[in-house]
Design a protein around this motif. Sequence first.
Motif, mmCIF file in Angstrom:
data_model
loop_
_atom_site.group_PDB
_atom_site.id
_atom_site.type_symbol
_atom_site.label_atom_id
_atom_site.label_comp_id
_atom_site.label_asym_id
_atom_site.label_seq_id
_atom_site.Cartn_x
_atom_site.Cartn_y
_atom_site.Cartn_z
ATOM 1 N N TYR A 253 0.815 -1.206 0.000
ATOM 2 C CA TYR A 253 0.000 0.000 0.000
ATOM 3 C C TYR A 253 0.853 1.263 0.000
ATOM 4 O O TYR A 253 0.318 2.369 -0.039
ATOM 5 N N LYS A 254 2.169 1.074 0.030
ATOM 6 C CA LYS A 254 3.092 2.210 0.018
ATOM 7 C C LYS A 254 4.081 2.088 -1.137
ATOM 8 O O LYS A 254 5.243 2.473 -1.030
ATOM 9 N N LEU A 255 3.599 1.575 -2.263
ATOM 10 C CA LEU A 255 4.457 1.389 -3.430
ATOM 11 C C LEU A 255 4.995 2.724 -3.939
ATOM 12 O O LEU A 255 6.172 2.838 -4.280
ATOM 13 N N GLU B 231 9.653 6.402 -4.625
ATOM 14 C CA GLU B 231 10.322 7.678 -4.350
ATOM 15 C C GLU B 231 11.692 7.426 -3.689
ATOM 16 O O GLU B 231 12.697 8.028 -4.073
ATOM 17 N N TYR B 232 11.717 6.539 -2.719
ATOM 18 C CA TYR B 232 12.955 6.150 -2.037
ATOM 19 C C TYR B 232 13.949 5.558 -3.042
ATOM 20 O O TYR B 232 15.126 5.928 -3.070
ATOM 21 N N ALA B 233 13.475 4.644 -3.880
ATOM 22 C CA ALA B 233 14.336 3.972 -4.850
ATOM 23 C C ALA B 233 14.962 4.966 -5.820
ATOM 24 O O ALA B 233 16.163 4.867 -6.134
ATOM 25 N N ARG B 234 14.193 5.916 -6.284
ATOM 26 C CA ARG B 234 14.706 6.897 -7.241
ATOM 27 C C ARG B 234 15.837 7.737 -6.650
ATOM 28 O O ARG B 234 16.702 8.213 -7.388
ATOM 29 N N LEU B 235 15.859 7.898 -5.346
ATOM 30 C CA LEU B 235 16.945 8.641 -4.704
ATOM 31 C C LEU B 235 18.268 7.881 -4.773
ATOM 32 O O LEU B 235 19.336 8.481 -4.924
ATOM 33 N N TRP B 236 18.207 6.552 -4.643
ATOM 34 C CA TRP B 236 19.433 5.760 -4.532
ATOM 35 C C TRP B 236 20.162 5.560 -5.851
ATOM 36 O O TRP B 236 21.380 5.381 -5.858
ATOM 37 N N ILE B 237 19.475 5.570 -6.962
ATOM 38 C CA ILE B 237 20.138 5.297 -8.247
ATOM 39 C C ILE B 237 21.260 6.301 -8.511
ATOM 40 O O ILE B 237 22.410 5.897 -8.724
ATOM 41 N N PRO C 196 7.016 -4.582 -8.106
ATOM 42 C CA PRO C 196 5.989 -5.588 -8.402
ATOM 43 C C PRO C 196 5.145 -5.209 -9.618
ATOM 44 O O PRO C 196 4.787 -4.046 -9.792
ATOM 45 N N SER C 197 4.874 -6.226 -10.421
ATOM 46 C CA SER C 197 3.991 -6.028 -11.576
ATOM 47 C C SER C 197 2.959 -7.155 -11.603
ATOM 48 O O SER C 197 1.786 -6.921 -11.452
ATOM 49 N N GLU C 198 3.414 -8.366 -11.793
ATOM 50 C CA GLU C 198 2.562 -9.554 -11.728
ATOM 51 C C GLU C 198 3.088 -10.428 -10.609
ATOM 52 O O GLU C 198 4.259 -10.387 -10.286
ATOM 53 N N GLY C 199 2.241 -11.226 -10.033
ATOM 54 C CA GLY C 199 2.690 -12.106 -8.957
ATOM 55 C C GLY C 199 2.647 -11.387 -7.621
ATOM 56 O O GLY C 199 1.756 -10.578 -7.363
ATOM 57 N N ALA C 200 3.647 -11.658 -6.787
ATOM 58 C CA ALA C 200 3.685 -11.072 -5.443
ATOM 59 C C ALA C 200 3.665 -9.547 -5.535
ATOM 60 O O ALA C 200 4.396 -8.953 -6.320
ATOM 61 N N ASN C 201 2.844 -8.921 -4.711
ATOM 62 C CA ASN C 201 2.715 -7.463 -4.758
ATOM 63 C C ASN C 201 3.554 -6.762 -3.693
ATOM 64 O O ASN C 201 3.462 -5.550 -3.531
ATOM 65 N N ASN C 202 4.376 -7.524 -2.985
ATOM 66 C CA ASN C 202 5.150 -6.940 -1.886
ATOM 67 C C ASN C 202 6.653 -7.216 -1.977
ATOM 68 O O ASN C 202 7.367 -7.067 -1.000
ATOM 69 N N ILE C 203 7.125 -7.606 -3.162
ATOM 70 C CA ILE C 203 8.548 -7.904 -3.349
ATOM 71 C C ILE C 203 9.118 -6.953 -4.395
ATOM 72 O O ILE C 203 8.557 -6.793 -5.475
ATOM 73 N N ALA C 204 10.236 -6.329 -4.054
ATOM 74 C CA ALA C 204 10.963 -5.466 -4.983
ATOM 75 C C ALA C 204 12.434 -5.880 -4.938
ATOM 76 O O ALA C 204 12.899 -6.471 -3.950
ATOM 77 N N VAL C 205 13.153 -5.564 -5.998
ATOM 78 C CA VAL C 205 14.557 -5.948 -6.106
ATOM 79 C C VAL C 205 15.363 -4.747 -6.600
ATOM 80 O O VAL C 205 14.874 -3.971 -7.425
ATOM 81 N N ASN D 143 8.315 7.242 5.842
ATOM 82 C CA ASN D 143 7.320 6.540 5.015
ATOM 83 C C ASN D 143 7.041 5.118 5.483
ATOM 84 O O ASN D 143 5.949 4.608 5.284
ATOM 85 N N ARG D 144 8.062 4.447 5.980
ATOM 86 C CA ARG D 144 7.965 3.072 6.449
ATOM 87 C C ARG D 144 7.416 2.135 5.364
ATOM 88 O O ARG D 144 6.566 1.294 5.626
ATOM 89 N N SER D 145 7.944 2.288 4.167
ATOM 90 C CA SER D 145 7.506 1.435 3.062
ATOM 91 C C SER D 145 8.243 0.098 3.030
ATOM 92 O O SER D 145 7.750 -0.864 2.444
ATOM 93 N N ILE D 146 9.427 0.023 3.652
ATOM 94 C CA ILE D 146 10.228 -1.204 3.654
ATOM 95 C C ILE D 146 9.943 -1.975 4.938
ATOM 96 O O ILE D 146 10.125 -1.462 6.036
ATOM 97 N N ILE D 147 9.497 -3.215 4.768
ATOM 98 C CA ILE D 147 9.241 -4.087 5.919
ATOM 99 C C ILE D 147 10.529 -4.808 6.312
ATOM 100 O O ILE D 147 10.900 -4.881 7.476
ATOM 101 N N SER D 148 11.238 -5.346 5.306
ATOM 102 C CA SER D 148 12.515 -6.008 5.546
ATOM 103 C C SER D 148 13.272 -6.099 4.229
ATOM 104 O O SER D 148 12.709 -5.844 3.159
#
Length: 101
Positions: free
Chosen positions: A13-15, A20-26, A42-51, A85-90
């Motif tokens: 729910y905080k994608l 926004e956080y990810a764009r800062l790090w690049i 996430p696009s298809e499949g799990a909605n809570n995993i990013a890489v 923001n607390r968008s990252i759980i782990s």
Amino acid sequence: MITCHLRYVIDPYKLAEFEEYARLWIPIVNRMGGTHHGYFLPSEGANNIAVALFSYPSLAAYEDYRTRMASDPECQAAFELDKRNRSIISYERSFMRPVLG
């Protein structure tokens, strides 16, 4: 060369906040001697995993980056953004090396 593979469990729910956080790090990683290969959300499949994937010439260069992060204002601002923001759980960090032909 080593590539850092970061697997994040995020709040789906905080994608937008995570993006926004990810764009800062690049640009930060690129400025600090690495090559950022991007964040994958996430696009298809799990909605809570990013890489995220980024490379450094060596593990020593990566360790130097980690040391410099502690006093870099842009890095600290990015960390503070996620604290709010607390968008990252782990997350899990792995290091990989390429197999070249």
